[in-house]
Design a protein around this motif. Structure first.
Motif, PDB file in Angstrom:
ATOM      1  N   PHE A 213      36.412  51.477  46.686  1.00 44.98           N
ATOM      2  CA  PHE A 213      36.383  50.683  47.926  1.00 44.98           C
ATOM      3  C   PHE A 213      37.680  49.894  48.061  1.00 44.98           C
ATOM      4  CE2 PHE A 213      32.019  51.021  46.307  1.00 44.98           C
ATOM      5  CZ  PHE A 213      31.421  51.702  47.361  1.00 44.98           C
ATOM      6  N   PRO A 214      38.781  50.555  48.393  1.00 49.29           N
ATOM      7  CA  PRO A 214      40.043  49.829  48.572  1.00 49.29           C
ATOM      8  C   PRO A 214      39.945  48.829  49.715  1.00 49.29           C
ATOM      9  CG  PRO A 214      40.231  52.078  49.385  1.00 49.29           C
ATOM     10  CD  PRO A 214      38.918  51.996  48.664  1.00 49.29           C
ATOM     11  N   SER A 215      40.819  47.852  49.683  1.00 47.72           N
ATOM     12  CA  SER A 215      40.773  46.748  50.627  1.00 47.72           C
ATOM     13  C   SER A 215      40.959  47.225  52.067  1.00 47.72           C
ATOM     14  CB  SER A 215      41.862  45.730  50.282  1.00 47.72           C
ATOM     15  OG  SER A 215      41.892  44.683  51.219  1.00 47.72           O
ATOM     16  N   THR A 216      40.054  46.784  52.958  1.00 50.04           N
ATOM     17  CA  THR A 216      40.162  47.107  54.379  1.00 50.04           C
ATOM     18  C   THR A 216      40.093  45.864  55.268  1.00 50.04           C
ATOM     19  OG1 THR A 216      37.774  47.381  54.695  1.00 50.04           O
ATOM     20  CG2 THR A 216      39.030  49.329  53.969  1.00 50.04           C
ATOM     21  N   HIS A 217      39.431  44.807  54.816  1.00 51.69           N
ATOM     22  CA  HIS A 217      39.196  43.601  55.615  1.00 51.69           C
ATOM     23  C   HIS A 217      38.426  43.928  56.891  1.00 51.69           C
ATOM     24  CE1 HIS A 217      42.964  41.797  53.520  1.00 51.69           C
ATOM     25  NE2 HIS A 217      41.883  41.646  52.782  1.00 51.69           N
ATOM     26  N   ALA A 218      37.645  45.011  56.828  1.00 49.37           N
ATOM     27  CA  ALA A 218      36.861  45.424  57.994  1.00 49.37           C
ATOM     28  C   ALA A 218      35.408  44.959  57.916  1.00 49.37           C
ATOM     29  CB  ALA A 218      36.903  46.944  58.135  1.00 49.37           C
ATOM     30  N   LEU A 219      35.068  44.142  56.925  1.00 48.80           N
ATOM     31  CA  LEU A 219      33.736  43.589  56.679  1.00 48.80           C
ATOM     32  C   LEU A 219      32.785  44.627  56.104  1.00 48.80           C
ATOM     33  CD1 LEU A 219      31.986  41.049  56.740  1.00 48.80           C
ATOM     34  CD2 LEU A 219      31.247  41.677  59.031  1.00 48.80           C
ATOM     35  N   PHE A 220      32.477  45.663  56.856  1.00 52.63           N
ATOM     36  CA  PHE A 220      31.517  46.664  56.393  1.00 52.63           C
ATOM     37  C   PHE A 220      32.199  47.662  55.458  1.00 52.63           C
ATOM     38  CE2 PHE A 220      29.982  45.240  60.562  1.00 52.63           C
ATOM     39  CZ  PHE A 220      28.742  44.748  60.178  1.00 52.63           C
ATOM     40  N   GLY A 221      31.601  47.853  54.306  1.00 56.76           N
ATOM     41  CA  GLY A 221      32.135  48.795  53.335  1.00 56.76           C
ATOM     42  C   GLY A 221      33.271  48.258  52.489  1.00 56.76           C
ATOM     43  N   ASP A 222      33.645  47.003  52.682  1.00 50.76           N
ATOM     44  CA  ASP A 222      34.769  46.410  51.952  1.00 50.76           C
ATOM     45  C   ASP A 222      34.251  45.760  50.660  1.00 50.76           C
ATOM     46  OD1 ASP A 222      37.418  45.765  51.567  1.00 50.76           O
ATOM     47  OD2 ASP A 222      37.381  43.974  52.832  1.00 50.76           O
ATOM     48  N   TRP A 223      33.604  46.570  49.822  1.00 47.55           N
ATOM     49  CA  TRP A 223      32.809  46.017  48.726  1.00 47.55           C
ATOM     50  C   TRP A 223      33.646  45.411  47.612  1.00 47.55           C
ATOM     51  CZ3 TRP A 223      28.519  44.943  50.617  1.00 47.55           C
ATOM     52  CH2 TRP A 223      27.882  45.800  51.515  1.00 47.55           C
ATOM     53  N   TYR A 224      34.806  45.940  47.341  1.00 46.54           N
ATOM     54  CA  TYR A 224      35.641  45.300  46.319  1.00 46.54           C
ATOM     55  C   TYR A 224      36.033  43.900  46.759  1.00 46.54           C
ATOM     56  CZ  TYR A 224      39.785  43.754  43.899  1.00 46.54           C
ATOM     57  OH  TYR A 224      40.690  42.983  43.232  1.00 46.54           O
ATOM     58  N   ASN A 225      36.509  43.773  47.977  1.00 53.61           N
ATOM     59  CA  ASN A 225      36.902  42.444  48.444  1.00 53.61           C
ATOM     60  C   ASN A 225      35.718  41.489  48.486  1.00 53.61           C
ATOM     61  OD1 ASN A 225      39.683  42.642  48.746  1.00 53.61           O
ATOM     62  ND2 ASN A 225      39.550  43.450  50.828  1.00 53.61           N
ATOM     63  N   HIS A 226      34.555  41.980  48.877  1.00 50.68           N
ATOM     64  CA  HIS A 226      33.379  41.100  48.901  1.00 50.68           C
ATOM     65  C   HIS A 226      33.041  40.614  47.497  1.00 50.68           C
ATOM     66  CE1 HIS A 226      32.595  41.347  53.094  1.00 50.68           C
ATOM     67  NE2 HIS A 226      32.287  42.628  53.110  1.00 50.68           N
ATOM     68  N   ALA A 227      33.066  41.507  46.524  1.00 47.96           N
ATOM     69  CA  ALA A 227      32.781  41.092  45.153  1.00 47.96           C
ATOM     70  C   ALA A 227      33.810  40.061  44.688  1.00 47.96           C
ATOM     71  CB  ALA A 227      32.776  42.309  44.233  1.00 47.96           C
ATOM     72  N   ASP A 228      35.058  40.324  44.977  1.00 46.56           N
ATOM     73  CA  ASP A 228      36.154  39.444  44.562  1.00 46.56           C
ATOM     74  C   ASP A 228      36.045  38.076  45.230  1.00 46.56           C
ATOM     75  OD1 ASP A 228      38.722  38.178  44.405  1.00 46.56           O
ATOM     76  OD2 ASP A 228      39.605  40.095  43.870  1.00 46.56           O
ATOM     77  N   TYR A 229      36.005  38.057  46.551  1.00 46.94           N
ATOM     78  CA  TYR A 229      36.052  36.792  47.277  1.00 46.94           C
ATOM     79  C   TYR A 229      34.740  36.023  47.167  1.00 46.94           C
ATOM     80  CZ  TYR A 229      40.206  38.968  49.306  1.00 46.94           C
ATOM     81  OH  TYR A 229      41.418  39.578  49.473  1.00 46.94           O
TER      82      TYR A 229
END
Length: 398
Positions: A213-229
């Motif tokens: 799940f590379p970074s997208t900042h698109a909210l949906f499917g952005d699971w790495y960023n969600h886990a991180d942030y």
């Protein structure tokens, strides 16, 4: 409508105000840097400054996670000020009103200049805005294929609102969660744990989630960023009222700083293909160094801030309110100024200085105008002037 119940204001964390101001301030320089490096951005300068990339990589792993951590701390203190329903309503107004306004007014020039540079869009801004920006779908595919309207850099506001509302639901179902989990987490992080255990989490997200799940900042499917942030947000929220943890961060600040330097050097070596352990996948080595450096850098910043950044005064109070409007405006200013300077034949240093100076002036002028016009204040994340609620909470961070 009755006013929301307000409780006494807790003592401010001046050090974290300064951290937040500094982290948001770095965005201007970081996003100007994005014009010149090889990584993708909305528009690019004609100049390429590859020597900037290592400097930007110093900031890249932790700058945004640190903002979410500080936002988590602010959220914890805000809950002492409002009832839970009033808190959810206040956060929704403070975050979603600027988001919607930003998407409709502030962000569109970014997309327009991007399309002009990438595709040579011949028509004017109004034509682009009506025909394409308000299309509510993918436009200009396959290249660059932008989903319009877009939130661009305002993704941070969306994610913060989602995490805050999810937290409000949890606290509604389990009101004692903050105190109980905060105390348990503080115990787990005693001593060396403060530097080691969060590393495990950030390394895990980088190793196992980022490849899928590379970074997208698109909210949906952005699971790495969600886990991180979300991890950073919850760490800040749960530890906000655990003074022993903050004292431990201050005590171990130099150890965290030294370890962060070592981990960053290791990350850069691994990233360049040097020193990767033969019995591990190279990606795991890079990800482990990245994730551990991410937390240790944050720990070093927080520890040194608690030790040194405690001075209050008019500048801190001014910037605490100003920084959110600056954030809303800054990227549009950068892109519009950089686009206007394109093909002017300016040296890279002169061009960058004009972009930085013009962006700061644009942000400052916008804030000075907005803060004096009450109807504009909510559109830029500022509370309406006057009234008990506004006075009591005026300086709460976004």
């Amino acid at each position: 409508m009755s006013k929301p119940e307000i409780f006494p204001t807790p003592e401010r964390r001046i050090d974290l105000d300064w951290v937040r101001i500094g982290a948001f301030g770095l965005l201007i320089f970081y996003h100007v840097g994005m014009l010149y490096v090889s990584w993708g951005f909305h528009i690019k300068s004609e100049h390429r400054l590859t020597w900037l990339e290592p400097l930007m990589l110093v900031l890249n792993p932790w700058r945004l996670s640190l903002l979410f951590l500080v936002s988590g701390v602010a959220t914890r203190f805000m809950l002492d000020k409002f009832t839970l329903p009033a808190f959810a309503g206040a956060r929704t107004a403070r975050l979603l009103v600027p988001l919607i306004f930003g998407m409709l007014v502030i962000v569109p020039p970014q997309s327009y200049d991007q399309i002009r540079e990438s595709l040579g869009y011949p028509a004017g801004f109004l034509d682009f805005y009506v025909r394409h920006y308000l299309a509510f779908g993918s436009e200009f595919c396959p290249q660059p294929c932008i989903v319009l309207p877009t939130w661009n850099h305002l993704w941070f506001v969306v994610y913060l609102w989602v995490y805050t509302m999810a937290l409000a639901v949890v606290l509604w179902l389990w009101p004692a969660a903050a105190d109980r989990l905060g105390s348990k987490l503080a115990t787990a992080l005693a001593g060396p744990g403060i530097l080691v255990l969060p590393c495990v989490l950030f390394v895990s997200w980088r190793v196992f989630l980022f490849p899928a799940f590379p970074s997208t900042h698109a909210l949906f499917g952005d699971w790495y960023n969600h886990a991180d942030y979300a991890t950073a947000f919850l760490i800040g929220f749960l530890l906000a009222k655990q003074p022993r943890v903050w004292s431990e961060l201050e005590r171990q600040r130099w150890l965290a700083f030294a370890a962060a330097i070592g981990l960053f050097a290791t990350f850069m070596l691994f990233r360049g293909g040097f020193g990767v352990a033969s019995w591990l996948p190279p990606r795991w080595c890079v990800s482990a160094a990245y994730g551990c450096y991410q937390w240790l850098a944050m720990a070093a910043v927080l520890g040194h801030a608690r030790r040194w950044l405690t001075a209050d005064g008019p500048l801190r109070r001014y910037l605490t309110e100003a920084i959110f409007p600056y954030y809303i405006v800054h990227q549009t200013a950068i892109i519009m100024i950089a686009h206007a300077l394109r093909d002017r034949g300016l040296p890279a240093g002169v061009e960058a200085a004009i972009v930085i100076g013009g962006t700061v002036l644009t942000c400052a002028a916008t804030y000075e105008i907005v803060r004096r016009i009450n109807l504009l204040r909510p559109l830029f994340g500022l509370r309406m002037a006057g009234g008990g609620t506004a006075r009591a909470a005026r300086q709460q961070p976004a």
